[in-house]
Design a protein around this motif. Structure first.
Motif, short mmCIF file in Angstrom:
data_model
loop_
_atom_site.label_atom_id
_atom_site.label_comp_id
_atom_site.label_asym_id
_atom_site.label_seq_id
_atom_site.Cartn_x
_atom_site.Cartn_y
_atom_site.Cartn_z
N ASP A 362 39.16 42.52 71.56
CA ASP A 362 38.01 42.48 70.67
C ASP A 362 38.34 41.55 69.50
O ASP A 362 39.28 41.80 68.76
N ARG A 363 37.56 40.46 69.33
CA ARG A 363 37.93 39.46 68.34
C ARG A 363 37.91 39.99 66.91
O ARG A 363 38.77 39.62 66.11
N GLU A 368 41.19 41.41 62.20
CA GLU A 368 41.68 42.42 61.25
C GLU A 368 43.20 42.56 61.35
O GLU A 368 43.90 42.62 60.35
N LYS A 369 43.68 42.59 62.59
CA LYS A 369 45.13 42.73 62.79
C LYS A 369 45.87 41.53 62.21
O LYS A 369 46.94 41.66 61.62
N LEU A 370 45.29 40.34 62.40
CA LEU A 370 45.93 39.13 61.86
C LEU A 370 46.05 39.21 60.34
O LEU A 370 47.07 38.86 59.77
N GLN A 371 44.95 39.66 59.72
CA GLN A 371 44.95 39.77 58.25
C GLN A 371 45.96 40.81 57.78
O GLN A 371 46.67 40.61 56.82
N LYS A 372 46.03 41.90 58.56
CA LYS A 372 46.98 42.95 58.22
C LYS A 372 48.42 42.41 58.35
O LYS A 372 49.27 42.66 57.49
N MET A 373 48.65 41.66 59.41
CA MET A 373 49.97 41.06 59.62
C MET A 373 50.36 40.17 58.44
O MET A 373 51.50 40.18 57.99
N ASP A 374 49.39 39.41 57.97
CA ASP A 374 49.62 38.52 56.85
C ASP A 374 50.05 39.30 55.62
O ASP A 374 50.97 38.90 54.90
#
Lengths: 455, 138
Positions: A362-363, A368-374
């Motif tokens: 799910d894009r 969201e996960k990418l932002q959280k990783m950041d």
């Protein structure tokens, strides 16, 4: 294509693994984590390249294989090995002596995988001629095919959809024996593998429905057994068994062995880390105008296979010398055998991408996960020490957003939390033990690793 | 989600870092490989342009559910005739740059070919701002 749990031939021996970080750091797909003091391989990410096995200081990785006794179940027992096998042996052993030793082990017939290589060369040349999008990438090395599927999905259409050479060789062997009146059911076909990737490809083939081989033998094991029975005396002439072998076949699994058929419009890259760099460029449309790209996971091609014995450069040298004793491929290389019967076995099914590096299907969730990783990466020290049991800070952050790790897995963060009285020492120790195992922090003069390592 | 990259003038060895990083993110978002390829080729060309022609600049990539928007802002000579610069084969690259295998005059045309929306604003003597946008769903 049906989705099956990926099969891998490489396993970790929990009694030998000391839970260090060598394998984890060297894995090209970041498939390894340390949990409870042991290396754990993520089956979805592993491409069977064997880097972990090579880097292990305590030999804790092993390759699953079939027992040689299984050959006794068959009336006719065929040993099918790649030409690179012969390259392991010291020059003082002749090809006849090696062949005779294989027969002594109980085999009735011997085939070298590269015998029907002329069919393969013609097929690849034909596909290259007709291709719209070049360069075409060889599908010879199963580790590379798996790597492209997962890490470079935009390039799957460039892979030549051909079966692996051992399947073609198996078909050739069966057809040859059929001409002699031997039925398929009577034959036990045993493939001697130079690496874990080919082992996995035999058990769970990509781009084809099922493999035709009856059993898998580890080349290291095979080499040891041959050395136990090999004769140093003059033995009888077995050259008849090698009459279809050609120079091109012997060189096939070595660097440029495939590419040399495409002259200047080709390139050969060996070593998976080098291959990664080329594939990155290819994705950016930043490679020269080429027809054919030969990519091999091991340095020096199959001569550097993880199940070979001895020095890879010596193996290459011996094979090059050996190849000069054989003619180049010609018109009627396969003599009596009906090529029409085995040619259909060449083509494999198209290879599809396998998105194992996506954070989420799910894009919105992936974003969201990418932002959280950041945000997590701001907190991590960025020194990639591996003390959390993940290969680097980035991988740990990814594990965190996937719910597989937590902030306190990082020893730096944990120290900060201790200073801020957010956690107590007991809990901190327990956290570390989850990664590195019980009693890992005690002094032990006999522990493996450190000074006992074989470097 | 936003990524920013500083691009140094003349540093060809570093060209490709922004496009590689953007590519990794697009893969993590499971964008169709063919869509990724177009974006990555466009960003790589833009990176090389900044390195080869400008006095340095910046690439900003913004990701949303549907689009990726790339802004390439540089300080430098600017483009006098944008229409001419968009012509395939037209190049103002120095011999030095061409000898390194760049500057074939395919940069901007290639960016245009690989993007859904492209706008260029340039002031001679000040710099160039390139904005492009691609739909992540192809």
């Amino acid at each position: 294509m049906t989705t099956l749990t990926p099969y891998h031939a490489i396993k970790v021996d929990p009694d030998k693994c000391i839970g260090c970080t060598h394998c984890m750091k060297t894995c090209p797909t970041e498939a390894i984590r340390i949990k409870n003091g042991l290396a754990a391989i993520n089956a979805l990410r592993c491409v069977d390249c064997g880097n972990c096995l090579r880097s292990c200081p305590v030999d804790a990785f092993y390759v699953e294989h079939d027992n040689l006794h299984q050959i006794e179940d068959y009336k006719y027992r065929v040993a099918l090995f790649p030409a690179v096998m012969i390259g392991q042996f010291h020059e003082k052993y002749s090809e006849d002596q090696i062949y005779q030793a294989v027969l002594k082990l109980g085999f009735t017939h011997i085939f070298e995988v590269e015998q029907p290589i002329s069919l393969l060369v013609n097929e690849i040349k034909g596909q290259v001629r007709e291709a719209d999008s070049k360069p075409l990438i060889s599908s010879f090395c199963p580790a590379i095919v798996r790597l492209i599927r997962s890490k470079y999905p935009s390039l799957v259409d460039n892979i030549i959809p051909l079966k692996v050479p051992h399947d073609l060789a198996a078909a050739f062997a069966i057809e040859t024996l059929r001409k002699k009146g031997i039925e398929r059911e009577e034959i036990g076909l045993f493939y001697v593998s130079p690496c874990s990737a080919k082992m996995a490809a035999v058990k769970r083939p990509l781009g084809e429905k099922e493999s035709v081989v009856d059993g898998l033998i580890n080349m290291k094991d095979f080499y040891n057994r041959i050395m136990q029975v090999i004769s140093k005396d003059q033995v009888e002439d077995t050259s008849e068994l090698r009459k279809h072998l050609r120079r091109d076949g012997i060189l096939w699994s070595l660097p440029r062995g495939e590419a040399r058929h495409f002259k200047q419009k080709s390139m050969a890259v060996d070593g998976i880390n080098n291959v990664v760099k080329i594939l990155e460029r290819m994705e950016n449309d930043n490679v020269p105008d080429l027809d054919f790209l030969e990519l091999k996971s091991c340095h020096q091609g199959c001569a550097g296979g993880i199940l070979l014995t001895g020095n890879r450069f010596l193996t290459v040298e011996r094979l090059q010398k050996r190849s000069k004793r054989y003619p180049f491929i010609g018109e009627d290389d396969l003599g009596c055998v009906d090529c029409n019967a085995i040619e259909p076995t060449l083509k494999g099914e198209p290879i599809l991408p396998n998105y194992v590096f996506a954070l989420d299907a799910d894009r919105m969730k992936a974003l969201e996960k990418l932002q959280k990783m950041d945000r997590i990466l701001c907190q991590l020290p960025g020194i990639d020490c591996g003390a959390c049991g993940a290969p680097n800070c980035h991988a740990l952050a990814e594990d965190m957003v996937q719910g597989k790790a937590k902030m306190t897995d990082c020893v730096f963060l944990q120290n900060r939390y201790l200073n801020e009285n957010k956690i107590d020492v007991k809990r901190a120790t327990r956290n570390l033990e989850n990664t590195w195992g019980q009693n890992r922090f005690d002094a032990d003069c006999n522990k493996k690793g450190g000074r006992n390592e074989g470097f | 989600m936003k990524l920013e990259f500083d691009i140094a003038s003349g540093d060809f060895s570093q060209a490709g870092q922004a496009s590689s990083r953007i590519k990794k993110v697009l893969k993590q978002l499971q964008v169709d490989p063919k869509v990724i390829k177009r974006i990555v080729v466009a960003v790589y060309e833009a990176e090389v342009n900044v390195v080869a022609h400008s006095l340095g600049g910046q690439i900003i990539a913004e990701f949303s559910n549907e689009y990726v928007e790339i802004t390439v802002q540089d300080c430098g000579p600017g483009i006098a005739d944008i229409g001419q610069a968009m012509t395939e084969g037209y190049s103002t690259a120095s011999k030095k740059v061409r000898d390194m295998g760049f500057g074939a005059g395919m940069g901007l045309p290639n960016i245009k070919r690989n993007t859904d929306e492209l706008s260029i604003e340039s002031t001679v003597g000040k710099g160039t701002c390139l904005k492009f946008k691609n739909n992540l769903n192809g």
